[in-house]
Design an enzyme around this catalytic site. Sequence first.
Site, PDB file in Angstrom:
ATOM      1  N   HIS A  97       7.494  11.012  56.834  1.00  0.00           N
ATOM      2  CA  HIS A  97       8.803  11.618  57.060  1.00  0.00           C
ATOM      3  C   HIS A  97       8.961  12.844  56.176  1.00  0.00           C
ATOM      4  O   HIS A  97       8.496  12.884  55.046  1.00  0.00           O
ATOM      5  CB  HIS A  97       9.945  10.625  56.834  1.00  0.00           C
ATOM      6  N   HIS A  99      11.640  15.527  54.511  1.00  0.00           N
ATOM      7  CA  HIS A  99      13.018  15.695  54.069  1.00  0.00           C
ATOM      8  C   HIS A  99      13.395  17.166  54.232  1.00  0.00           C
ATOM      9  O   HIS A  99      12.662  18.042  53.757  1.00  0.00           O
ATOM     10  CB  HIS A  99      13.163  15.332  52.584  1.00  0.00           C
TER      11      HIS A  99
END
Length: 126
Positions: A97, A99
């Site tokens: 993931h 950010h």
Amino acid sequence: MKKEHCIFCQRDAIKIVFENDLAVAFWDIHPVNKGHLLVIPKDHKEDFFDLSDDELLAIKELIFKGKELIDKSFKADGYNIGTNVGKYGGQTVRHCHFHLIPRYIGDDPKPAGGIRKILVKGQELI
């Protein structure tokens, strides 16, 4: 491919803001700042180094869409964009993931150094 025990693979657990064929974006449930967005590949990939070129392009597309939305909605003054890799890189969810963290004037009295400030040796930055 989804992984059964991965929170990011459980699409019903997240509220999708944007998506394309290979990636999704959603608000971080533990935001660092107002407008903190996460962008992940739809298939379970453990970290950045497992991504295909097509997945990287799909993620890039959503990061740019996210920046446009955050600029419009929250008027960010700057950004940090990053991904953690492995336990000792700070990765807590083992699904890659990214950010997209909006930064605002005054959120850090000394913003110089950005993400490089995470490692501190004594009182000096590494």
